[in-house]
Design a protein around this motif. Structure first.
Motif: not given
Length: 283
Positions: A222-227
């Motif tokens: 999620f963090a890497e995907a901007g979520l």
């Protein structure tokens, strides 16, 4: 000139192997193009190649519980056919296996020489395949065990989580299963490094370093995907009863790489960051 044959070339790892071997003499055969359990077809396909990389597998873990015969035909019989053909042709064989050959009850990383003890039908058939390879081609084969694979070229956990994120406010993910998230791009390059180094035959653990629970992996996705990672909620395996048991602990040791003079694969967090930068993390 070294000539390479990739089986299961249409799969997630198979596609990344083709990229890792770009510019070399490669024959890439998908499952539809080569049934690896067909001895005569395998013999004809292997002939004229110096290296065979077997990325073909029956990977439907839950379905294998009620269709073990089909899983065995691919994962065990197919491995045997490829090993026999490789020996006959004088080719080296890389056979891709899995952490599911272990029972998941360990508390420290599994060494390459730890006796296998699978607890699922899928794991049993993969362990049988390993045994065939070791028996038929002990001096010219590599068994490379992967785990928790994700990549651009096929369905996988990371894509599933991102797809759920698009339709759910939160996702619940287990904290009581621990392993090593592994980018198939890294695994493909590591297999090529293994071959280029002319490393000793044997078992190698092809996983990114470090460890994480599925919950921790999902928060990182999620963090890497901007979520928002706070949308990922913890739960345990009792919330997800499935036909096939999952190993609770799937952390594999990497001593084999050091013994061969090859650096182990990078930490899973670094690999995930690189995979995201390469556009891999899409639903």
């Amino acid at each position: 000139m070294t000539r390479y044959l990739i089986t299961g070339a249409g799969g997630m790892l198979g596609q990344d192997l083709q990229q890792a071997l770009l510019g070399r003499a490669v024959t890439a055969l998908t499952r539809a193009e080569l049934d690896i359990s067909d001895g005569s077809a395998v013999g004809a396909a292997v002939e004229g190649h110096d290296v065979v990389i077997n990325a073909a597998a029956y990977t439907k873990v839950d379905d294998a519980e009620t269709d073990e015969a089909t899983a065995r035909r691919v994962n065990a019989q197919g491995a045997e056919m490829l090993a026999r053909a490789a020996v006959q042709s004088g080719a080296r064989l890389v056979h891709v296996s899995t952490d599911y050959v272990f029972d998941g009850t360990a508390t420290t990383p599994y060494a390459e020489d730890t006796p296998t003890h699978p607890v699922s039908a899928y794991g049993r058939t993969k362990a049988e395949g390993e045994a065939f390879v070791r028996s038929v081609a002990p001096h010219s084969s590599y068994i490379v065990r992967g785990a928790w694979l994700y990549g651009a070229g096929g369905p996988n956990f990371a894509k599933t989580m991102l797809r759920l994120a698009a339709s759910h406010d939160t996702v619940s993910v287990v904290t009581d299963q621990v392993g090593q998230p592994t980018w198939t791009g890294d695994l493909a390059r590591q297999i090529v490094a293994l071959l280029d180094a002319d490393a000793p035959a044997g078992v190698y653990h092809g996983t990114n370093s470090g460890q994480a629970s599925w919950f921790e992996f999902t928060k990182a996705i999620f963090a890497e995907a901007g979520l928002d990672p706070e949308r990922v909620l913890p739960t345990d395996s009792s919330a997800f009863v499935r036909p096939a048991p999952r190993p609770a602990y799937s952390v594999l040791g990497h001593d084999g790489w050091a013994a061969a003079g090859i650096a182990p694969m990078r930490d899973w967090r670094d690999a995930l960051h690189a995979a995201a930068a390469a556009g891999v993390l899409t639903a």
